[in-house]
Write a protein that holds these residues in place. Sequence first.
Motif, PDB file in Angstrom:
ATOM      1  N   PHE A  85       0.818  -1.209   0.000  1.00  0.00           N
ATOM      2  CA  PHE A  85       0.000   0.000   0.000  1.00  0.00           C
ATOM      3  C   PHE A  85       0.851   1.258   0.000  1.00  0.00           C
ATOM      4  CE2 PHE A  85      -2.480  -3.279   2.262  1.00  0.00           C
ATOM      5  CZ  PHE A  85      -3.633  -3.287   1.496  1.00  0.00           C
ATOM      6  N   LYS A  86       0.295   2.341  -0.565  1.00  0.00           N
ATOM      7  CA  LYS A  86       0.921   3.667  -0.456  1.00  0.00           C
ATOM      8  C   LYS A  86       0.678   4.193   0.954  1.00  0.00           C
ATOM      9  CE  LYS A  86      -0.076   4.782  -5.290  1.00  0.00           C
ATOM     10  NZ  LYS A  86      -0.747   5.706  -6.220  1.00  0.00           N
ATOM     11  N   ASN A  87       1.590   4.996   1.468  1.00  0.00           N
ATOM     12  CA  ASN A  87       1.363   5.663   2.747  1.00  0.00           C
ATOM     13  C   ASN A  87       0.289   6.724   2.550  1.00  0.00           C
ATOM     14  OD1 ASN A  87       3.332   4.181   4.115  1.00  0.00           O
ATOM     15  ND2 ASN A  87       4.945   5.617   3.539  1.00  0.00           N
ATOM     16  N   PRO A  88      -0.693   6.821   3.474  1.00  0.00           N
ATOM     17  CA  PRO A  88      -1.753   7.825   3.320  1.00  0.00           C
ATOM     18  C   PRO A  88      -1.224   9.259   3.241  1.00  0.00           C
ATOM     19  CG  PRO A  88      -2.369   6.215   4.977  1.00  0.00           C
ATOM     20  CD  PRO A  88      -0.937   5.941   4.621  1.00  0.00           C
ATOM     21  N   SER A  89      -0.122   9.541   3.922  1.00  0.00           N
ATOM     22  CA  SER A  89       0.503  10.865   3.831  1.00  0.00           C
ATOM     23  C   SER A  89       1.968  10.725   4.228  1.00  0.00           C
ATOM     24  CB  SER A  89      -0.202  11.863   4.755  1.00  0.00           C
ATOM     25  OG  SER A  89       0.061  11.540   6.102  1.00  0.00           O
ATOM     26  N   ALA A  90       2.704  11.831   4.143  1.00  0.00           N
ATOM     27  CA  ALA A  90       4.140  11.785   4.436  1.00  0.00           C
ATOM     28  C   ALA A  90       4.418  11.360   5.872  1.00  0.00           C
ATOM     29  CB  ALA A  90       4.766  13.148   4.158  1.00  0.00           C
ATOM     30  N   ASP A  91       3.517  11.680   6.788  1.00  0.00           N
ATOM     31  CA  ASP A  91       3.768  11.355   8.204  1.00  0.00           C
ATOM     32  C   ASP A  91       2.890  10.227   8.733  1.00  0.00           C
ATOM     33  OD1 ASP A  91       1.546  12.900   7.935  1.00  0.00           O
ATOM     34  OD2 ASP A  91       1.930  14.191   9.666  1.00  0.00           O
ATOM     35  N   ILE A  92       2.118   9.605   7.857  1.00  0.00           N
ATOM     36  CA  ILE A  92       1.296   8.451   8.284  1.00  0.00           C
ATOM     37  C   ILE A  92       1.682   7.240   7.442  1.00  0.00           C
ATOM     38  CG2 ILE A  92      -1.031   7.493   8.482  1.00  0.00           C
ATOM     39  CD1 ILE A  92      -1.981  10.426   8.863  1.00  0.00           C
ATOM     40  N   SER A  93       2.206   6.224   8.113  1.00  0.00           N
ATOM     41  CA  SER A  93       2.711   5.027   7.431  1.00  0.00           C
ATOM     42  C   SER A  93       1.624   3.958   7.333  1.00  0.00           C
ATOM     43  CB  SER A  93       3.918   4.504   8.229  1.00  0.00           C
ATOM     44  OG  SER A  93       4.015   3.111   8.139  1.00  0.00           O
ATOM     45  N   ALA A  94       1.463   3.398   6.127  1.00  0.00           N
ATOM     46  CA  ALA A  94       0.500   2.306   5.941  1.00  0.00           C
ATOM     47  C   ALA A  94       0.881   1.119   6.821  1.00  0.00           C
ATOM     48  CB  ALA A  94       0.468   1.891   4.475  1.00  0.00           C
ATOM     49  N   GLY A  95       2.202   0.814   6.888  1.00  0.00           N
ATOM     50  CA  GLY A  95       2.659  -0.307   7.711  1.00  0.00           C
ATOM     51  C   GLY A  95       2.292  -0.135   9.168  1.00  0.00           C
ATOM     52  N   ALA A  96       2.440   1.096   9.687  1.00  0.00           N
ATOM     53  CA  ALA A  96       2.104   1.360  11.092  1.00  0.00           C
ATOM     54  C   ALA A  96       0.601   1.189  11.344  1.00  0.00           C
ATOM     55  CB  ALA A  96       2.550   2.772  11.481  1.00  0.00           C
ATOM     56  N   LEU A  97      -0.226   1.636  10.402  1.00  0.00           N
ATOM     57  CA  LEU A  97      -1.688   1.491  10.555  1.00  0.00           C
ATOM     58  C   LEU A  97      -2.087   0.009  10.573  1.00  0.00           C
ATOM     59  CD1 LEU A  97      -2.984   4.278   8.118  1.00  0.00           C
ATOM     60  CD2 LEU A  97      -3.138   4.298  10.617  1.00  0.00           C
ATOM     61  N   ILE A  98      -1.466  -0.764   9.673  1.00  0.00           N
ATOM     62  CA  ILE A  98      -1.788  -2.205   9.598  1.00  0.00           C
ATOM     63  C   ILE A  98      -1.346  -2.889  10.886  1.00  0.00           C
ATOM     64  CG2 ILE A  98      -1.388  -4.347   8.306  1.00  0.00           C
ATOM     65  CD1 ILE A  98      -0.772  -2.440   5.841  1.00  0.00           C
ATOM     66  N   ASP A  99      -0.176  -2.498  11.380  1.00  0.00           N
ATOM     67  CA  ASP A  99       0.339  -3.031  12.646  1.00  0.00           C
ATOM     68  C   ASP A  99      -0.606  -2.684  13.796  1.00  0.00           C
ATOM     69  OD1 ASP A  99       1.874  -4.026  14.679  1.00  0.00           O
ATOM     70  OD2 ASP A  99       3.556  -2.647  14.407  1.00  0.00           O
ATOM     71  N   GLN A 100      -1.004  -1.405  13.887  1.00  0.00           N
ATOM     72  CA  GLN A 100      -1.895  -0.954  14.968  1.00  0.00           C
ATOM     73  C   GLN A 100      -3.269  -1.613  14.882  1.00  0.00           C
ATOM     74  OE1 GLN A 100      -1.788   3.352  14.615  1.00  0.00           O
ATOM     75  NE2 GLN A 100       0.459   3.310  14.759  1.00  0.00           N
ATOM     76  N   ALA A 101      -3.654  -2.049  13.682  1.00  0.00           N
ATOM     77  CA  ALA A 101      -4.931  -2.752  13.522  1.00  0.00           C
ATOM     78  C   ALA A 101      -4.815  -4.211  13.955  1.00  0.00           C
ATOM     79  CB  ALA A 101      -5.382  -2.678  12.065  1.00  0.00           C
TER      80      ALA A 101
END
Length: 294
Positions: free
Chosen positions: A221-237
């Motif tokens: 996935f692309k990162n939603p923005s420069a300071d929000i990582s897709a990997g971090a969101l998937i991890d937090q989910a």
Amino acid sequence: MQHPFKDYQEFVAEDQPLAPLTWFRLGGPAAYFAKPRSIEEMRGVLNRAHEAGIPSKLLGGGTNVLVREPGVEGLVIHMESPFFSDVTVGEDRIKAGAAVPLTALISQAARSGLAGLEILTGIPGTVGGALRGNAGGRQGAIGPFVSRVTVLDSALELQERERDDLSFVDRGSNLDEPVILSAEFELTPEDPESVVRRMRRIWIVKKENQPYGHQSSGCIFKNPSADISAGALIDQAGLKGTRHGGAEVSDRHANFIIAHPGAKADDVLHLIDQIQQRVWQQFGYELELQLRIW
């Protein structure tokens, strides 16, 4: 029915497996598969496909492609060495064919004492794919270094796209021509040892954070923005390590999906849907694919 590419059978095959040419090693065959050895052969086979109403796709390093189980009903053109992989080094620039692996371009630039591209160390794929998708990472992207791109336009005419005519955005560009042939990069002369050292440091950090020894692609996935990582969101989910069939969300970096032995393309697609739904439900972000699905 007459073979639509009968005049090009020297370099066009039918029913060609695509899985061995992608990092995932999954999916079905291409109805037609071409390996042109010159711009003239590239132009000829694309013209023939257009006349016959056959859709065409370009395959480079296969790092960001997932082929579905039925395969591709159309023509897949594979740009490969040595025909589209010339590299020419100048005082403050380097020119490379679209089939050159990005890793090879970065290494050659570094050894030649040209700085800039080392920030892309560890990013897979070819120069052509990197340009079309403005490949990059936390340190920056390829776009700012591009001074000129040679393409075949929609009329299959050779065109030079100059820097002023190019636009690069996060994981995208306005390079929408059918074929990218080569590019020139403007770089900064520097001591080769310094550039190589920097390249090695970036490589070490990358390898610590990415899955290894598995079949995967680049980031899904692309990162939603420069300071929000897709990997971090998937991890937090809570999705790291989630498995469906033979596909698994990497427990090292959640923006990678690993295909274990016996995996199917459908297993990867199921995980992609699951990730998108969960991240949307929990955080309200609609994750956009960086992976191309054929």
